[in-house]
Design an enzyme around this catalytic site. Structure first.
Site, PDB file in Angstrom:
ATOM      1  N   HIS A  50       0.697  -1.081  -0.041  1.00 51.30           N
ATOM      2  CA  HIS A  50       0.122   0.043  -0.164  1.00 51.30           C
ATOM      3  C   HIS A  50       0.616   1.156  -0.084  1.00 51.30           C
ATOM      4  O   HIS A  50       0.537   2.363   0.735  1.00 51.30           O
ATOM      5  CB  HIS A  50      -0.829   0.027   1.230  1.00 51.30           C
ATOM      6  CG  HIS A  50      -1.913  -1.285   0.908  1.00 51.30           C
ATOM      7  ND1 HIS A  50      -3.093  -1.056   0.485  1.00 51.30           N
ATOM      8  CD2 HIS A  50      -1.734  -2.540   1.283  1.00 51.30           C
ATOM      9  CE1 HIS A  50      -3.708  -2.321   0.648  1.00 51.30           C
ATOM     10  NE2 HIS A  50      -2.833  -3.273   0.885  1.00 51.30           N
ATOM     11  N   HIS A  61      -7.951  -7.004   1.472  1.00 54.11           N
ATOM     12  CA  HIS A  61      -7.200  -6.086   2.357  1.00 54.11           C
ATOM     13  C   HIS A  61      -8.084  -5.824   3.572  1.00 54.11           C
ATOM     14  O   HIS A  61      -7.426  -5.752   4.525  1.00 54.11           O
ATOM     15  CB  HIS A  61      -7.033  -4.822   1.512  1.00 54.11           C
ATOM     16  CG  HIS A  61      -6.476  -3.654   2.247  1.00 54.11           C
ATOM     17  ND1 HIS A  61      -5.418  -3.724   2.937  1.00 54.11           N
ATOM     18  CD2 HIS A  61      -6.825  -2.331   2.330  1.00 54.11           C
ATOM     19  CE1 HIS A  61      -5.016  -2.746   3.667  1.00 54.11           C
ATOM     20  NE2 HIS A  61      -5.894  -1.672   3.148  1.00 54.11           N
TER      21      HIS A  61
HETATM   22  C1  23J Z   1      -4.843  -0.184   6.713  1.00 48.07           C
HETATM   23  C2  23J Z   1      -5.654   0.444   7.689  1.00 48.07           C
HETATM   24  C3  23J Z   1      -6.460   1.485   7.628  1.00 48.07           C
HETATM   25  C4  23J Z   1      -6.220   1.795   6.191  1.00 48.07           C
HETATM   26  C5  23J Z   1      -5.551   1.524   5.243  1.00 48.07           C
HETATM   27  C6  23J Z   1      -4.648   0.485   5.435  1.00 48.07           C
HETATM   28  C7  23J Z   1      -5.499   2.269   3.970  1.00 48.07           C
HETATM   29  O1  23J Z   1      -5.572   3.444   3.744  1.00 48.07           O
HETATM   30  C8  23J Z   1      -4.654   1.533   2.691  1.00 48.07           C
HETATM   31  O2  23J Z   1      -3.647   1.784   2.133  1.00 48.07           O
HETATM   32  O3  23J Z   1      -5.669   0.819   2.343  1.00 48.07           O
HETATM   33  S1  23J Z   1      -7.319   3.511   6.156  1.00 48.07           S
HETATM   34 MN    MN Z   2      -4.439   0.685   0.352  1.00 50.17          MN
END
Ligand code: 23J
Ligand code: MN
Length: 258
Positions: A70, A80
């Site tokens: 990410h 995800h």
């Molecule tokens: C993990 C936890 C919260 C979020 C995110 C990842 C992302 O925004 C992402 O990159 O998918 S908000």
């Molecule tokens: Mn992401």
């Protein structure tokens, strides 16, 4: 319908269709999302030289890089999020490739976001957009344009003591796009598909929760959305084919009428 691609090919060669790059450069300085300290963190982009026409490789230059799934401009697959963990074809290597070439609608929220960094995209705003531009076609991608991509450094995450402050959709808006318009995915210029304060929404992170729970996709850290028309562009966004990947950095681009 063989003439469709023949015509497109001719129009590309004639300069009647142009490409718009919607990607930020992968760069160690580009911010990644910062979660509360008790959670694991996404890695920034890093690069190390293997050889550069030297004793390590006399005629070749190449490097190794590392990053998170990410990091930078990236694709979110359904797996995800916990809501999408048991869905079929939910990882980047199994998402049907037809998802990666689709029309895209661009909802311009930039003037609202200029006045309110925590601006929330609502069903009312989407319906006002549809009055002007027509209903969002089934199967399209939808982008929330905010011009947030023009920010850099600390302003990009906009972290304060109470967390990040950046725009995003509410749960009703996301559910409208999924259930009333049957979109395939939703993209933003910010570090996530959710607003900076979305941990406090109901449910927390509604874009992630509902998009991925309904086998839809996300794109984040998009660039140059101000160069896209509200309708009529064709998005091209194939992620890397990472086995069991939750997401992937990628080159995102669009075809637009010149
Ligand atoms: C993990 C936890 C919260 C979020 C995110 C990842 C992302 O925004 C992402 O990159 O998918 S908000
Ligand atoms: Mn992401």
């Amino acid at each position: 319908m063989t003439e469709v691609l023949q015509n497109l090919g001719a129009d590309l060669l004639a300069g009647n269709v142009k490409t718009v790059d919607l990607t930020h450069t992968l760069d160690p300085d580009f911010p990644v999302i910062v979660l509360p300290v008790e959670f694991g963190q996404c890695a920034r982009f890093r690069v190390e030289e293997v050889s550069r026409y030297d004793e390590r490789g006399p005629a070749w230059y190449w490097r190794n890089f590392t990053c998170g799934e990410h990091t930078g401009t990236h694709f979110d697959a359904p797996i995800h999020w916990i809501s999408g963990k048991d869905l079929p074809d939910a990882t980047v290597d199994t998402v049907p490739t037809s998802a990666f070439v689709r029309p895209v609608c661009v909802i311009d929220c930039s003037s609202e976001v200029a006045k309110d960094e925590d601006y929330i995209l609502t069903v009312d705003f989407i319906q006002a957009w549809e009055k002007e531009h027509g209903d969002i076609p089934e199967g399209s991608w939808v982008f929330m344009r905010t011009d947030w991509s023009k920010k850099s450094g600390a302003d990009y995450l906009n972290l304060r003591e109470d967390g990040a402050h950046s725009p995003g959709p509410d749960a009703d808006a996301v559910n409208y796009l999924i259930h009333e318009r049957n979109i395939i995915g939703f993209g933003t210029e910010t570090v996530g598909t959710d607003a900076g304060q979305a941990a406090h929404f109901e449910p927390p992170y509604p874009a992630h929760y509902h998009l991925h729970g309904n086998n839809r996709y996300g794109l984040q850290c998009l660039n140059n959305l101000d160069q896209l028309p509200p309708t009529g562009a064709i998005l091209i966004c194939p992620p890397l084919k990472i086995k069991h990947g939750s997401g992937s950095p990628l080159r995102v681009m669009a075809l637009v009428n010149a």
